[in-house]
Design a protein around this motif. Structure first.
Motif, PDB file in Angstrom:
ATOM      1  N   ALA A   1       1.093  -1.125  -0.116  1.00 10.74           N
ATOM      2  CA  ALA A   1       0.118  -0.066   0.020  1.00 10.74           C
ATOM      3  C   ALA A   1       1.041   1.216   0.066  1.00 10.74           C
ATOM      4  O   ALA A   1       0.468   2.281  -0.517  1.00 10.74           O
ATOM      5  N   VAL A   2       2.039   1.208   0.942  1.00  9.06           N
ATOM      6  CA  VAL A   2       2.684   2.344   0.901  1.00  9.06           C
ATOM      7  C   VAL A   2       3.542   2.611  -0.569  1.00  9.06           C
ATOM      8  O   VAL A   2       4.049   3.834  -1.128  1.00  9.06           O
ATOM      9  N   THR A   3       4.060   1.437  -0.829  1.00 10.51           N
ATOM     10  CA  THR A   3       4.836   1.460  -2.297  1.00 10.51           C
ATOM     11  C   THR A   3       4.160   2.010  -3.300  1.00 10.51           C
ATOM     12  O   THR A   3       4.656   2.627  -4.100  1.00 10.51           O
ATOM     13  N   VAL A   4       2.896   1.268  -3.533  1.00 11.13           N
ATOM     14  CA  VAL A   4       2.112   1.507  -4.776  1.00 11.13           C
ATOM     15  C   VAL A   4       1.362   2.970  -4.460  1.00 11.13           C
ATOM     16  O   VAL A   4       0.007   2.410  -4.625  1.00 11.13           O
ATOM     17  N   LEU A   5       1.505   3.865  -4.281  1.00  8.39           N
ATOM     18  CA  LEU A   5       0.869   4.847  -3.991  1.00  8.39           C
ATOM     19  C   LEU A   5      -0.020   5.657  -5.161  1.00  8.39           C
ATOM     20  O   LEU A   5      -1.033   6.212  -5.029  1.00  8.39           O
ATOM     21  N   THR A   6       0.249   5.043  -6.389  1.00 10.58           N
ATOM     22  CA  THR A   6      -0.292   5.229  -7.463  1.00 10.58           C
ATOM     23  C   THR A   6      -1.678   4.541  -7.503  1.00 10.58           C
ATOM     24  O   THR A   6      -2.563   5.025  -8.155  1.00 10.58           O
ATOM     25  N   ASP A   7      -1.706   3.551  -6.758  1.00  6.55           N
ATOM     26  CA  ASP A   7      -3.271   3.040  -6.542  1.00  6.55           C
ATOM     27  C   ASP A   7      -4.206   3.688  -5.606  1.00  6.55           C
ATOM     28  O   ASP A   7      -5.212   3.469  -5.479  1.00  6.55           O
ATOM     29  N   GLY A   8      -3.638   4.899  -5.037  1.00  5.89           N
ATOM     30  CA  GLY A   8      -4.394   5.727  -4.062  1.00  5.89           C
ATOM     31  C   GLY A   8      -3.875   5.902  -2.869  1.00  5.89           C
ATOM     32  O   GLY A   8      -2.716   5.357  -2.639  1.00  5.89           O
ATOM     33  N   PHE A   9      -4.513   6.203  -1.825  1.00  5.42           N
ATOM     34  CA  PHE A   9      -4.057   6.220  -0.519  1.00  5.42           C
ATOM     35  C   PHE A   9      -3.543   4.936   0.147  1.00  5.42           C
ATOM     36  O   PHE A   9      -4.081   3.796  -0.162  1.00  5.42           O
ATOM     37  N   VAL A  10      -3.088   4.795   1.498  1.00  7.78           N
ATOM     38  CA  VAL A  10      -2.974   3.482   2.056  1.00  7.78           C
ATOM     39  C   VAL A  10      -4.394   3.183   2.663  1.00  7.78           C
ATOM     40  O   VAL A  10      -4.902   3.960   3.561  1.00  7.78           O
ATOM     41  N   PRO A  11      -5.041   2.336   2.270  1.00  6.79           N
ATOM     42  CA  PRO A  11      -6.389   1.823   2.892  1.00  6.79           C
ATOM     43  C   PRO A  11      -6.410   1.680   4.466  1.00  6.79           C
ATOM     44  O   PRO A  11      -5.476   1.213   5.014  1.00  6.79           O
ATOM     45  N   ASP A  12      -7.725   2.388   4.876  1.00 10.73           N
ATOM     46  CA  ASP A  12      -7.762   2.008   6.596  1.00 10.73           C
ATOM     47  C   ASP A  12      -7.520   0.674   6.973  1.00 10.73           C
ATOM     48  O   ASP A  12      -6.992   0.617   8.148  1.00 10.73           O
ATOM     49  N   GLU A  13      -8.232  -0.293   6.258  1.00 11.65           N
ATOM     50  CA  GLU A  13      -8.245  -1.506   6.691  1.00 11.65           C
ATOM     51  C   GLU A  13      -6.818  -2.404   6.588  1.00 11.65           C
ATOM     52  O   GLU A  13      -6.526  -2.936   7.636  1.00 11.65           O
ATOM     53  N   VAL A  14      -6.013  -1.711   5.783  1.00 13.21           N
ATOM     54  CA  VAL A  14      -4.572  -2.226   5.570  1.00 13.21           C
ATOM     55  C   VAL A  14      -3.882  -1.653   6.888  1.00 13.21           C
ATOM     56  O   VAL A  14      -3.077  -2.385   7.579  1.00 13.21           O
ATOM     57  N   TYR A  15      -4.015  -0.453   7.265  1.00 14.04           N
ATOM     58  CA  TYR A  15      -3.203   0.292   8.291  1.00 14.04           C
ATOM     59  C   TYR A  15      -3.957  -0.373   9.675  1.00 14.04           C
ATOM     60  O   TYR A  15      -3.113  -0.701  10.461  1.00 14.04           O
ATOM     61  N   ALA A  16      -5.084  -0.713   9.582  1.00 18.45           N
ATOM     62  CA  ALA A  16      -5.572  -1.085  10.968  1.00 18.45           C
ATOM     63  C   ALA A  16      -4.917  -2.542  11.089  1.00 18.45           C
ATOM     64  O   ALA A  16      -4.784  -2.908  12.239  1.00 18.45           O
ATOM     65  N   LYS A  17      -5.177  -3.353  10.092  1.00 15.19           N
ATOM     66  CA  LYS A  17      -4.423  -4.939  10.240  1.00 15.19           C
ATOM     67  C   LYS A  17      -3.134  -4.846  10.917  1.00 15.19           C
ATOM     68  O   LYS A  17      -2.551  -5.503  11.925  1.00 15.19           O
ATOM     69  N   ALA A  18      -2.285  -3.845  10.251  1.00 13.31           N
ATOM     70  CA  ALA A  18      -0.884  -3.664  10.573  1.00 13.31           C
ATOM     71  C   ALA A  18      -0.940  -3.527  12.059  1.00 13.31           C
ATOM     72  O   ALA A  18      -0.020  -3.682  13.186  1.00 13.31           O
ATOM     73  N   ALA A  19      -1.765  -2.175  12.503  1.00 13.18           N
ATOM     74  CA  ALA A  19      -1.621  -1.667  13.723  1.00 13.18           C
ATOM     75  C   ALA A  19      -2.215  -2.772  14.754  1.00 13.18           C
ATOM     76  O   ALA A  19      -1.859  -2.774  16.068  1.00 13.18           O
ATOM     77  N   LYS A  20      -3.027  -3.690  14.291  1.00  5.86           N
ATOM     78  CA  LYS A  20      -3.472  -4.788  15.130  1.00  5.86           C
ATOM     79  C   LYS A  20      -2.185  -5.920  15.710  1.00  5.86           C
ATOM     80  O   LYS A  20      -2.195  -6.406  16.675  1.00  5.86           O
ATOM     81  N   HIS A  21      -1.279  -6.058  14.504  1.00  4.36           N
ATOM     82  CA  HIS A  21      -0.285  -6.755  14.870  1.00  4.36           C
ATOM     83  C   HIS A  21       1.135  -6.205  15.360  1.00  4.36           C
ATOM     84  O   HIS A  21       1.882  -6.880  15.737  1.00  4.36           O
ATOM     85  N   PHE A  22       1.319  -4.957  15.400  1.00  7.32           N
ATOM     86  CA  PHE A  22       2.466  -4.126  15.704  1.00  7.32           C
ATOM     87  C   PHE A  22       2.015  -3.182  16.575  1.00  7.32           C
ATOM     88  O   PHE A  22       0.972  -2.383  16.462  1.00  7.32           O
ATOM     89  N   ASP A  23       2.945  -2.853  17.727  1.00 10.40           N
ATOM     90  CA  ASP A  23       2.575  -1.865  18.627  1.00 10.40           C
ATOM     91  C   ASP A  23       2.817  -0.574  17.971  1.00 10.40           C
ATOM     92  O   ASP A  23       3.737  -0.433  16.940  1.00 10.40           O
TER      93      ASP A  23
END
Length: 170
Positions: free
Chosen positions: A110-132
């Motif tokens: 999501a961060v690398t391919v920003l041409t597809d748009g912004f970082v989706p909330d669900e992708v960020y939320a999933k990462a936030a669930k696994h990383f403090d």
């Protein structure tokens, strides 16, 4: 049967390209700053996750130099050939990765391919669930840093194939 009897010096291979420039020699302060950013981004981040992120970003950015470097580093650190090979098709081979690694890989895309748009909330939320929050901040920094390294290497046509694990990192 396939063998590794051929070396890179064999005439069957095409000629190695030359780099456009040695950017680190012409902008040493930028290179040193990038190296410091790289070191800082790794602190507090699982080294396996860091290498998966570097490899996946480099695949997406078509950065042969960084792919050479980070696959060699990952192998030297004990990563399996199978997990490295499957990384380009991770969505179909998720069983090779932990849920935390998948969250990091998804965020990397999501961060690398920003041409597809912004970082989706669900992708960020999933990462936030696994990383403090500290780990997540370092993960984001690692993703951004490898993207910057990729862009330096691709733009200046750095030549893959000569890196030895343990050499200066990018």
């Amino acid at each position: 049967m396939t063998t590794n009897a051929h070396s890179h010096a064999t005439s069957e291979y095409t000629t190695e390209h030359t780099p456009r420039m040695q950017w680190s020699e012409h902008a040493p302060e930028v290179y040193k700053a990038m190296a410091r950013l790289e070191a800082a981004s790794r602190k507090g981040l699982d080294p396996v996750v860091a290498e998966l992120v570097k490899i996946r970003s480099s695949q997406l950015n078509h950065c042969a130099f960084c792919l050479d470097m980070h696959t060699k580093d990952a192998l030297a650190a004990g990563e399996s050939v199978q997990r490295i090979m499957q990384l380009s098709a991770w969505e179909e081979s998720q069983h090779f990765y932990t849920p935390k690694e998948i969250a990091a890989i998804e965020l990397t895309e999501a961060v690398t391919v920003l041409t597809d748009g912004f970082v989706p909330d669900e992708v960020y939320a999933k990462a936030a669930k696994h990383f403090d929050e500290t780990e997540l901040a370092h993960l984001i920094a690692a993703i951004i840093t490898i993207n910057a390294w990729n862009r330096f290497a691709v733009t200046t046509r750095m030549v893959p194939g000569h890196y030895t694990p343990g050499d200066v990192h990018s």
